[in-house]
Write an enzyme that holds these catalytic residues in place. Structure first.
Site, PDB file in Angstrom:
ATOM      1  N   GLU A 112      59.866  16.333 -37.721  1.00  0.00           N
ATOM      2  CA  GLU A 112      60.915  15.648 -38.654  1.00  0.00           C
ATOM      3  C   GLU A 112      60.706  15.861 -39.989  1.00  0.00           C
ATOM      4  OE1 GLU A 112      63.556  13.917 -37.878  1.00  0.00           O
ATOM      5  OE2 GLU A 112      63.002  14.499 -35.641  1.00  0.00           O
ATOM      6  N   SER A 388      75.862 -37.981   0.779  1.00  0.00           N
ATOM      7  CA  SER A 388      74.771 -38.769   1.616  1.00  0.00           C
ATOM      8  C   SER A 388      73.592 -38.587   0.987  1.00  0.00           C
ATOM      9  CB  SER A 388      75.116 -38.513   3.053  1.00  0.00           C
ATOM     10  OG  SER A 388      76.314 -39.131   3.410  1.00  0.00           O
TER      11      SER A 388
END
Length: 860
Positions: A112, A388
């Protein structure tokens, strides 16, 4: 006087006088050149100052952007990484300079920015070289941005390519070089850049693409990574392996040219063919979404003042109680469409499940629904009607807590069907039943009756202790069957049941165990709150014993059985859709626990309507519990429910009678009752309970030793109910009642014929006796004096004279107990079952015809 000489006039042209040109003297050339140089220097100084000052200004104004956001990490109960809390560009892990191999740093510099260590942010030599190449090629073929400029662009700038942006980029690069060292700039750069696939930073890229740490990277892997920043989506080895391999070769050649590697190393690294890690799909799948979302919410709560974004990119290490074995079992079964009812359209039948260890409150696994998406609707935290499954919480639990009720206590002893205006439905009927049997068979009337006995306030208070606070509108008996205003969440149900499982002690559900920074500094450690005894240990023990029967044969939750002890309760809620006649349900539940873990399962539709209701009741929820828990707990050591110390000895029930039967014999005007004695009936007698249509409660009708009895005191037009219990006098204990049988005694028409009789002279010479005197009457002549005929017509005492034996007719009146002489016919003995108070007339005509009259009295 002499004449002056004339001066010649300048020549004129049509345009006017001609001016003479001034010559540029050397002196003028010198000053012009000097001032030009000075002007250029001043402009350069001003430009440099502008660039420097502008860059410094930008850095000062955006100092926060220099703080690298690092993705926080979620760990499971074993300390293994589960997922990173990625958030857009914050999807990164930070690597320190010392973590990066020198060869890795050299590879990026070589690729780079070869003059990185020589320039001061802007490389004019590279710029000139790039311009020359671009002019020759008549297009842009080479970039001149330094690593520092790329960092500046990555942090502060957009991607637009204008002169002012490039100038700003340069100014920031110079400022960065003035403020930071080369090592710091290179470290920031490698932690900032993207590597495709949503990965930012060199450390995350090494982990994602090669499943390795930075220190373990090989040369070919380093070259692959170094080649990616130029075009991350094109040069990453997953998207385009061939282009990635070609780019890798370019990087390796640059490294070789700069004498960083040998030719052999270069050739060997070029030849390697990339193969993705075996766990690459897991890294991409963002696993365990519901659990991770819940853990994030909890982490924010325990870290006051912290936002979710700050948590996600703060680089925290978040350790949880996630059990990956259990979580995978949950997700496997929730992904199986066969475990859910098929919907008529695109709206799926949904579900939720949560598993927690009630011994320490750690949440082991969670399913927020089918096809749960990140930050989606987590149904573990959505309120639904519990049906229930709420009975143990608000009805039976409070009853046991009073100390007046036990599993063998008979409930609904008066067979009550309505409680004021509230008349709950119960397919089992309204007969008496023990608490254990009521839970096993999920009887509704028994639960409502029990809540009515212990008081609604006590039921609500008990539920609150278990973590469920009901609304003011819930002060009614309907809560015994789970009819709540707002409902409850699966998490709340799991927490409530975990108290039963934990011996009545409080449980604090949680997922977070500790949170650390990237530097291993602890910022939060979970400390369990002091345990509270929310109910008596006896209450929790009895409830556990009773709810184990729910999974036994005849119970409602048999599908939840696994290879270890389980206690639990099913639950369904009515659909509640107006003008829709269906037995289908809105919600289906199973909440249960082993000695180690508690789990709650809910199933239903997010939006209930006529097309979207649950038709298979709670059986699917119980089956889901069984399938998941069997897999989830395969590595959990088995244990058993422990009976607390000091608990009363468990009372064994007296075995009940079976095959109870009652039938009305019209020809004999009696009810015949019979039953089968229980096994081991030594010392057992039987109590027959009876209630007629004019009585409000049952009462003992008769105690008998044998399993049969006749009720000869029934009256025409009356209705009678019977049930039988076995009674053990040694232990003073009744069995649970048999089923209740109702008998309707038909009305009958009574015909009393008037037939005058002439008294005959008795054979022994005595006059006929008068019933009022209680005299005895000698038997009449008979062809078979050993076959007397007893009248079913009652008298009220006295003795009745016999009629002529040959005719077989007899009549008599009396007020005492009398007997009627037999006739000459072929009739047999007849025993009266209907008492009377007045006249009794018996007519014998060979086949023993009889007429009955009266309503009370003895035998005629």
């Amino acid at each position: 006087m002499a004449e002056q000489p004339r001066r010649s006039k300048p020549k004129e042209t049509k345009r006017g006088p001609v001016k003479k040109k001034k010559r540029m003297t050397p002196r003028k050339w010198f000053f012009a050149f000097f001032f030009t140089i000075v002007f250029a220097i001043v402009c350069g100084i001003i430009g440099y100052l502008f660039i420097t000052l502008n860059g410094e200004r930008i850095l000062t104004e955006n100092a926060d952007k220099l703080e690298l956001g690092e993705a926080s990490i979620i760990y499971d109960a074993n300390g293994k990484e589960v997922t990173k809390l990625y958030d857009s560009s914050a999807n990164r892990e930070i690597a320190e300079y010392d973590e990066m191999p020198k060869l890795l740093l050299d590879a990026f510099v070589a690729t780079e920015d070869q003059r990185f260590y020589e320039h001061s942010g802007i490389d004019f030599f590279s710029i000139g070289r790039a311009v020359v190449k671009d002019v020759i090629a008549r297009s842009k073929v080479e970039g001149a941005s330094t690593i520092t400029q790329q960092l500046a662009k990555n942090i502060f700038l957009t991607a637009d390519k204008t002169f002012f942006r490039k100038a700003t980029e340069a100014s920031i690069a110079v400022a960065l070089e003035n403020k930071y060292s080369k090592q710091e700039i290179l470290t920031m750069y490698l932690n900032r850049i993207t590597f495709g696939k949503g990965i930012y930073g060199i450390k995350g890229a090494a982990d994602y693409y090669f499943d390795t740490d930075l220190k373990d990277l090989k040369l070919w892997q380093i070259a692959t990574l170094a080649g990616m920043p130029k075009a991350p989506n094109r040069y990453n080895p997953i998207n385009d392996p061939e282009s990635s391999m070609t780019r890798r070769a370019v990087v390796l050649k640059l490294m070789y040219d700069q004498k960083l590697i040998t030719q052999q190393e270069m050739e060997e690294a070029k030849a390697v063919v990339y193969e993705p890690p075996a766990n690459i799909d897991q890294k991409k799948s963002d696993p365990y979404k519901a659990y991770v979302d819940y853990a994030i919410e909890e982490a924010i709560k325990v870290m006051p003042g912290m936002t979710e974004d700050e948590l996600r990119i703060g680089g925290y290490r978040i350790y949880t109680s996630l059990n990956t074995t259990a979580q995978q079992a949950v997700e496997k079964e929730f992904a199986d469409d066969g475990n859910f009812e098929k919907s008529p359209d695109d709206q799926k039948a949904q579900g939720a499940m949560i598993i927690m260890d009630h011994r320490d409150g750690t949440i082991q696994a969670m399913a927020g629904g089918r096809d749960y998406v990140r930050k989606g609707l987590n149904r573990v935290q959505v309120k639904r009607q519990p049906g229930s499954s709420f009975k143990p919480i608000v009805s039976y639990g409070p009853a046991l807590e009073t100390g007046d009720y036990y599993p063998w206590t008979v409930l609904n002893q008066d067979s009550q069907k309505c409680f004021g205006n509230y008349c709950p439905r119960d397919p089992h009927g309204a007969g008496p039943v023990t608490m254990q049997e009521a839970i096993k068979e999920s009887r509704n009337l028994a639960a409502v009756w029990t809540l009515n006995q212990v008081g609604i306030s006590n039921g609500i208070a008990f539920a609150k202790k278990l973590g469920i606070e009901l609304a003011p509108e819930d002060r009614n008996l309907a809560i015994a069957l789970g009819g709540l205003t707002q409902g409850v969440t699966p998490l709340q149900m799991a927490e409530a049941y975990s108290v039963f499982a934990n011996g009545g002690k409080s449980v604090d559900p949680h997922t977070i165990t500790k949170i650390e920074t990237a530097a291993n500094k602890k910022v939060y450690t979970y400390h369990a709150p002091a345990s509270k005894q929310l109910m008596k240990p006896e209450t929790a023990w009895y409830m556990t014993q009773m709810m184990q029967t729910v999974l036994e044969s005849g119970g409602t939750g048999t599908g939840a059985r696994i290879d270890r002890p389980v206690a639990g309760k099913t639950g369904t809620s009515q659909h509640g859709i107006p003008n829709f006649n269906s037995s289908a349900n809105r919600d289906a539940w199973f909440v249960g626990y082993t000695p180690e873990w508690t789990a709650a399962v809910w199933m239903g539709y997010d939006k209930t309507d006529k097309q979207h209701v649950i038709k298979k009741s709670s059986s699917q929820a119980a089956a889901m519990f069984g399938k998941v828990m069997k897999q989830a707990m395969k590595n959990v050591p088995k244990s058993s429910f422990k009976q607390p110390e000091g608990i009363k000895q468990e009372v064994k029930e007296q075995a009940p009678v079976t095959n109870f039967n009652a039938v009305f014999l019209e020809d004999q005007a009696k009810v015949q009752l019979s039953w089968t004695a229980p096994e081991n009936s030594k010392g057992v007698t039987y109590r027959v309970y009876r209630k007629d249509s004019e009585q409000s409660e049952f009462s003992v009708f008769v105690d008998v030793a044998n399993p049969t009895v006749d009720d000869m005191t029934v009256f025409p037009g009356m209705k009678y109910q019977y049930y039988v219990v076995a009674y053990n006098s040694e232990e003073d204990k009744e069995s649970k009642p048999s089923e209740t049988i109702t008998i309707d005694v038909p009305k009958t028409e009574v015909d009393i014929p008037e037939q005058p009789m002439e008294p005959d002279q008795p054979s022994d010479g005595e006059l006929p006796g008068d019933g009022n005197n209680g005299g005895e009457v000698s038997p009449p002549p008979s062809t078979d004096p050993n076959q007397p005929v007893e009248s079913e017509s009652p008298g009220n005492g006295g003795t009745v004279s016999p009629g002529p034996g040959n005719n077989g007719n007899g009549s008599g009146n009396g007020n005492g107990n009398g007997t009627v002489g037999s006739d000459q016919g072929a009739g047999g003995p007849v025993e009266s079952t209907d008492p009377g108070t007045g006249n009794g007339t018996v007519t014998g005509k060979g086949t023993t015809d009889k007429n009955e009259a009266g309503s009370a009295g003895g035998k005629a």
